[in-house]
Design a protein around this motif. Structure first.
Motif, PDB file in Angstrom:
ATOM      1  N   ALA A   1      46.616  22.255  15.996  1.00 15.39           N
ATOM      2  CA  ALA A   1      45.165  22.381  16.095  1.00 15.39           C
ATOM      3  C   ALA A   1      44.662  22.169  17.523  1.00 15.39           C
ATOM      4  CB  ALA A   1      44.496  21.371  15.166  1.00 15.39           C
ATOM      5  N   SER A   2      45.450  21.456  18.334  1.00 12.19           N
ATOM      6  CA  SER A   2      45.001  21.074  19.682  1.00 12.19           C
ATOM      7  C   SER A   2      45.417  22.064  20.761  1.00 12.19           C
ATOM      8  CB  SER A   2      45.541  19.685  20.034  1.00 12.19           C
ATOM      9  OG  SER A   2      45.124  18.716  19.099  1.00 12.19           O
ATOM     10  N   TYR A   3      46.563  22.724  20.582  1.00 11.18           N
ATOM     11  CA  TYR A   3      47.103  23.576  21.641  1.00 11.18           C
ATOM     12  C   TYR A   3      47.417  24.973  21.110  1.00 11.18           C
ATOM     13  CZ  TYR A   3      47.829  19.101  23.988  1.00 11.18           C
ATOM     14  OH  TYR A   3      47.636  17.862  24.558  1.00 11.18           O
ATOM     15  N   LYS A   4      46.819  25.958  21.751  1.00 12.42           N
ATOM     16  CA  LYS A   4      47.079  27.343  21.355  1.00 12.42           C
ATOM     17  C   LYS A   4      48.539  27.721  21.593  1.00 12.42           C
ATOM     18  CE  LYS A   4      42.355  28.922  22.354  1.00 12.42           C
ATOM     19  NZ  LYS A   4      41.525  29.810  23.212  1.00 12.42           N
ATOM     20  N   THR A   5      49.140  27.094  22.598  1.00  6.29           N
ATOM     21  CA  THR A   5      50.517  27.453  22.965  1.00  6.29           C
ATOM     22  C   THR A   5      51.567  26.603  22.249  1.00  6.29           C
ATOM     23  OG1 THR A   5      50.383  25.950  24.862  1.00  6.29           O
ATOM     24  CG2 THR A   5      49.836  28.272  25.255  1.00  6.29           C
ATOM     25  N   PHE A   6      51.144  25.765  21.310  1.00  2.00           N
ATOM     26  CA  PHE A   6      52.095  24.899  20.599  1.00  2.00           C
ATOM     27  C   PHE A   6      53.138  25.725  19.870  1.00  2.00           C
ATOM     28  CE2 PHE A   6      53.086  22.581  16.533  1.00  2.00           C
ATOM     29  CZ  PHE A   6      53.948  21.653  17.098  1.00  2.00           C
TER      30      PHE A   6
END
Length: 284
Positions: free
Chosen positions: A99-104
């Motif tokens: 939810a926090s990082y698009k690149t996760f």
């Protein structure tokens, strides 16, 4: 990738004094020094957690003062005083990161957790210190970061767990030549094995910067008797300290002294002893 220019931060009893450092693309840079020397202050300034009095910090060509959220997402961080909530599980952390990082990269995160034997259903409070350390490093690697800032990532861990973590860091850099790492550690063997170059900080000042290979193969300790000390050419001596027999001297040109002073005792040295001479002795 990382450039620190004349960084200064004044506190009541400590000053970070004109610190300048460069961490180049594709390299792992070590940052060493005793407790209270300025390592954590430097790291926190790099992360905008403390505001310096002067100087610049540029990461990926951009001043950190101008960072946006997408810029922050390109930096992976492990700090000694950062923790996950004990009530979380690995599944919970995966959801938060997603939810926090698009690149996760969830697939990478899960596979690395499985690789290192981290149970996905247990709460973090049930993890050993080694498991928690691995989790922090895996998390920092899991959202396609370009820079890693690691403050004592292997502290308090046994040699097997430390090697696992160091291998994670090596693999991270090997995958992309534009990635870079700055790492602090009190475990000199980890720094010697892992880093391409090393900065040493003492009392808020950078006192040494050198390629690791040169430190290990060209630096040495000279053991000089007191009556001979004044006669020795000191142009290649970086620091010295008084000992019972005379003087212990740190040189970066051991071949010069072996050729010109064949009877002199010259010993191979490591980072710990170098640091002790630089800190406890007098610098030239």
């Amino acid at each position: 990738m990382i450039e620190i220019k004349n960084l200064t931060k004044k506190y009541k009893n400590f000053t970070l004094d004109n610190v300048s450092m460069t961490v180049e693309d594709g390299r792992i840079t070590g940052f060493i020094g005793p407790n209270g020397a300025g390592k954590s202050t430097t790291f926190k300034a790099m992360l905008n957690l403390v505001k310096p009095d002067s100087g610049e910090i540029i990461i990926n060509g951009k001043n950190i003062k101008d960072f946006k959220e997408e810029d922050k997402a390109k930096i992976g961080v492990v700090l000694t005083d950062s923790y996950f909530s004990d009530t979380f599980s690995i599944k919970d952390i995966a959801k938060i990161l997603e939810a926090s990082y698009k690149t996760f990269n969830k697939e990478f995160f899960v596979s690395q957790c499985e690789k290192f034997g981290l149970p996905d259903k247990k709460k973090i409070r049930e993890f050993s210190s080694g498991m928690k350390a691995k989790l922090k490093v895996i998390t920092a690697l899991s959202y396609n970061t370009e820079v890693l800032i690691l403050d004592e990532p292997t502290v308090g861990l046994d040699v097997v767990v430390r090697e696992d973590i160091l291998n994670c860091i090596r693999d991270y850099v090997a995958e992309d030549e534009k990635r870079s790492v700055i790492i602090s550690s009190h475990i000199s063997s980890d720094i010697e094995k892992l880093c391409d170059d090393i900065y040493m900080i003492y009392e808020g000042k950078i006192v040494l910067h050198e390629e690791t290979d040169k430190l290990l193969f060209e630096y040495a300790v000279l053991k000089i008797e007191e009556e001979e000390f004044d006669k020795v050419d000191k142009k290649y001596i970086k620091a010295f300290r008084k000992e019972s027999y005379g003087y212990e001297c740190l040189t970066w040109q051991k071949d010069f002294y072996s050729e010109n002073y064949p009877s002199m005792v010259i010993e191979k040295t490591g980072i710990d002893e170098m640091m002790m001479i630089m800190i406890k002795g007098e610098q030239l």
